[in-house]
Write an enzyme that holds these catalytic residues in place. Sequence first.
Site: not given
Length: 285
Positions: A148, A155, A178
């Site tokens: 991950y 997410g 972002h």
Amino acid sequence: MRGAPLINFDQVWKTYGEGEARVNALAGIDLAIPRGEFVAIMGPSGSGKSTAMNIVGCLDTPTAGTYSFMGVDAGRLDRGRRATLRNLHIGFVFQGYNLLPRTTAAENVELPLIYRGAPAKLAERAHPRIAESAAAVARIIARHQPVYGINTGFGKLASVKIGDADLATLQRNIVLSHAAGVGAPSPAGVVRLMLALKLASLGVGASGVRPETIALLEAMLANDLLPVIPCQGSVGASGDLAPLAHMAATMIGAGEIVVNGETLPAADALARAGLAPLELGPKEG
């Protein structure tokens, strides 16, 4: 020395006790600090640091000698007028207040200097940790197993493995997605501290970034290349993701950078300083 002293000690003594119990905490100290200077008072326990700072801060007065502040003999003022001087004009950085828990006394003093434009570099001892952390990420990629944040989505897409050919695109997209802040640009000093604190954080060696990423952060501070970072914006529970995304975007040539008061496209500002944008590696976005 620049200009007339803002703070001036002229043969300042501070004595406690009487008779055989008499102790001189300060003994004939001369000190002249002009306006605009940044001063660190450092020394071992019992050397008189706190006594001197209490007098400078108008919390105490000399037993003998003169302490002048802005040309006024502060030792002759009553407590109320000394409190007014302290509240309006005097500030301290104490070692008990650290922007990072790991900072030493000297580093704690350096942070306000960086705010004013002093360059910052990591200590040499940090570089082996950074290199080993980056090597650990490279070993994970070489195994082609999903981990991950390195070669997966984020997410709800955490179970989606990203192929090696798309890893750079993944990192670029996570930064640009972002970078969604709004409002006026953050002040220059605040941006310098953001760069320096991110540099210090990455220097711990637990983030997996490459040495070249560290080098670009250091070069941006050295050349006072300040990313335009909107002062408002957050993502989820983490209050720093949007501001840091704007910072990272300039490192890949997106967004804008302020150079000597001039706002330029990030790629142009980097090129003017002889620097090139990065292609972010795995886990660097």
